[in-house]
Each structure stands twice: as C-alpha cells, then as structure tokens.
Motif scaffolding. Structure first.
Motif, mmCIF file in Angstrom:
data_model
loop_
_atom_site.group_PDB
_atom_site.id
_atom_site.type_symbol
_atom_site.label_atom_id
_atom_site.label_comp_id
_atom_site.label_asym_id
_atom_site.label_seq_id
_atom_site.Cartn_x
_atom_site.Cartn_y
_atom_site.Cartn_z
ATOM 1 N N GLN A 26 0.834 -1.206 0.000
ATOM 2 C CA GLN A 26 0.000 0.000 0.000
ATOM 3 C C GLN A 26 0.871 1.259 0.000
ATOM 4 N N ALA A 27 1.973 1.233 0.753
ATOM 5 C CA ALA A 27 2.906 2.363 0.760
ATOM 6 C C ALA A 27 3.548 2.529 -0.617
ATOM 7 N N ALA A 28 3.848 1.418 -1.281
ATOM 8 C CA ALA A 28 4.437 1.479 -2.622
ATOM 9 C C ALA A 28 3.445 2.086 -3.622
ATOM 10 N N LEU A 29 2.165 1.774 -3.469
ATOM 11 C CA LEU A 29 1.148 2.406 -4.331
ATOM 12 C C LEU A 29 1.064 3.903 -4.040
ATOM 13 N N ASP A 30 1.173 4.280 -2.763
ATOM 14 C CA ASP A 30 1.217 5.706 -2.408
ATOM 15 C C ASP A 30 2.418 6.380 -3.065
ATOM 16 N N LEU A 31 3.536 5.655 -3.136
ATOM 17 C CA LEU A 31 4.728 6.182 -3.797
ATOM 18 C C LEU A 31 4.467 6.463 -5.268
ATOM 19 N N VAL A 32 3.788 5.558 -5.943
ATOM 20 C CA VAL A 32 3.478 5.744 -7.368
ATOM 21 C C VAL A 32 2.630 7.004 -7.561
ATOM 22 N N ILE A 33 1.675 7.223 -6.683
ATOM 23 C CA ILE A 33 0.833 8.427 -6.763
ATOM 24 C C ILE A 33 1.667 9.671 -6.490
ATOM 25 N N PHE A 34 2.515 9.617 -5.472
ATOM 26 C CA PHE A 34 3.402 10.734 -5.155
ATOM 27 C C PHE A 34 4.277 11.076 -6.368
ATOM 28 N N ILE A 35 4.874 10.049 -6.962
ATOM 29 C CA ILE A 35 5.743 10.254 -8.125
ATOM 30 C C ILE A 35 4.967 10.866 -9.285
ATOM 31 N N ASN A 36 3.757 10.400 -9.502
ATOM 32 C CA ASN A 36 2.938 10.962 -10.576
ATOM 33 C C ASN A 36 2.732 12.459 -10.363
ATOM 34 N N ASP A 37 2.463 12.852 -9.130
ATOM 35 C CA ASP A 37 2.282 14.275 -8.826
ATOM 36 C C ASP A 37 3.564 15.069 -9.060
ATOM 37 N N ILE A 38 4.704 14.500 -8.688
ATOM 38 C CA ILE A 38 5.999 15.164 -8.878
ATOM 39 C C ILE A 38 6.293 15.326 -10.364
ATOM 40 N N VAL A 39 6.093 14.265 -11.113
ATOM 41 C CA VAL A 39 6.404 14.262 -12.544
ATOM 42 C C VAL A 39 5.598 15.329 -13.288
ATOM 43 N N GLU A 40 4.358 15.526 -12.879
ATOM 44 C CA GLU A 40 3.534 16.546 -13.526
ATOM 45 C C GLU A 40 4.080 17.949 -13.318
ATOM 46 N N GLN A 41 4.881 18.153 -12.277
ATOM 47 C CA GLN A 41 5.437 19.468 -11.977
ATOM 48 C C GLN A 41 6.806 19.711 -12.616
ATOM 49 N N LEU A 42 7.457 18.646 -13.090
ATOM 50 C CA LEU A 42 8.802 18.808 -13.645
ATOM 51 C C LEU A 42 8.750 19.547 -14.980
ATOM 52 N N PRO A 43 9.734 20.414 -15.232
ATOM 53 C CA PRO A 43 9.771 21.119 -16.515
ATOM 54 C C PRO A 43 10.021 20.160 -17.677
ATOM 55 N N ARG A 44 9.614 20.569 -18.852
ATOM 56 C CA ARG A 44 9.749 19.719 -20.045
ATOM 57 C C ARG A 44 11.172 19.230 -20.281
ATOM 58 N N GLY A 45 12.133 20.054 -20.035
ATOM 59 C CA GLY A 45 13.526 19.689 -20.281
ATOM 60 C C GLY A 45 14.059 18.632 -19.344
ATOM 61 N N LYS A 46 13.273 18.219 -18.378
ATOM 62 C CA LYS A 46 13.711 17.211 -17.415
ATOM 63 C C LYS A 46 12.952 15.899 -17.599
ATOM 64 N N ALA A 47 12.561 15.601 -18.811
ATOM 65 C CA ALA A 47 11.807 14.381 -19.104
ATOM 66 C C ALA A 47 12.605 13.130 -18.753
ATOM 67 N N TYR A 48 13.917 13.201 -18.867
ATOM 68 C CA TYR A 48 14.753 12.046 -18.519
ATOM 69 C C TYR A 48 14.604 11.697 -17.042
ATOM 70 N N LEU A 49 14.502 12.702 -16.182
ATOM 71 C CA LEU A 49 14.289 12.446 -14.746
ATOM 72 C C LEU A 49 12.890 11.893 -14.499
ATOM 73 N N ALA A 50 11.917 12.467 -15.177
ATOM 74 C CA ALA A 50 10.531 12.012 -15.018
ATOM 75 C C ALA A 50 10.400 10.551 -15.423
#
Length: 129
Positions: free
Chosen positions: A26-50
């Motif tokens: 369940q914590a790992a699923l929370d991590l996936v949601i957290f990551i999704n939220d972070i990725v949406e905020q990353l600038p376009r030039g950082k797609a490799y990190l996303a």
C-alpha cells in the motif's frame, strides 16, 4: 468489446491477493501516486528524470507483488531486494531533483519519508523470506 470482458470490468472485487493486504504494498502504491504528482510538476527539459523516476517507482509495487506470488523463499527475497533497489533509486532521483531545485523542501521530505519507510519494510521482508 466482447461481452465477457465488459462483465469482468464491472464486477466488484471479490477477493484479494496476499500482497494487497501488506502495508509495504500500500505504501508502494502511495509512492506511485506521489511520483505521478511530482512528474507533472517537472519542466519539459527534465523528461529524462521524469521517465527514470516513473519506471523506478512503478517497479517497487510490481516487484513486491511478484515476490508475494513466489513459493521459493530465495525467490521471494530476490524480488523484495529488487523492490528495495528501485526504492533507493527513487530516493537518489529525488536527491537530484532537490539539488536542481525542481522540488520544494516539503515535497522532498515527504517523498524521502515514504521511501525510508518502504525500504525499512522491504529490508525486513528480504531477511525473513
């Protein structure tokens, strides 16, 4: 779509896989949601990190589930160790994002806390498998 497929999609959840009951999953699923939220905020030039963060993050619950389905204790431990490595990879990517000032401190600390919790549980699981 075949009628049998549409019935399956609408059916209520009638049972559970073992891994679905575990706090670490369940914590790992929370991590996936957290990551999704972070990725949406990353600038376009950082797609490799996303991309790297999404792949590593998704790998955590997938390896937990795969380990949970194994009968061999050594195979269980192997999958839990793979999940742990993916979680530590996520932590490193968050470090990079924080250093590049792509994350605010609160997001960084929230992700780090979640990852520390997941890694601690996976370490215990791998040792006891």
């Amino acid at each position: 779509m075949p009628e049998s497929c549409s019935k399956l999609e609408k059916a209520p959840k009638t049972g559970y896989f073992d891994h679905e009951r575990w706090d670490v999953y369940q914590a790992a699923l929370d991590l996936v949601i957290f990551i999704n939220d972070i990725v949406e905020q990353l600038p376009r030039g950082k797609a490799y990190l996303a991309d790297q963060l999404q792949r590593a993050g998704t790998s955590v619950p997938l390896n937990i589930a795969e380990g949970g389905g194994e009968h061999s204790f050594s195979e269980k431990a192997r999958f839990y160790r793979m999940a742990k490595r993916s979680a530590t990879e996520c932590a490193s990517i968050l470090d990079v994002c924080e250093r590049l000032r792509l994350l605010d401190e609160a997001e960084y600390l929230r992700g780090r806390e979640l990852l520390l919790r997941i890694v601690a549980m996976l370490t215990k699981m791998a040792r006891s498998a």
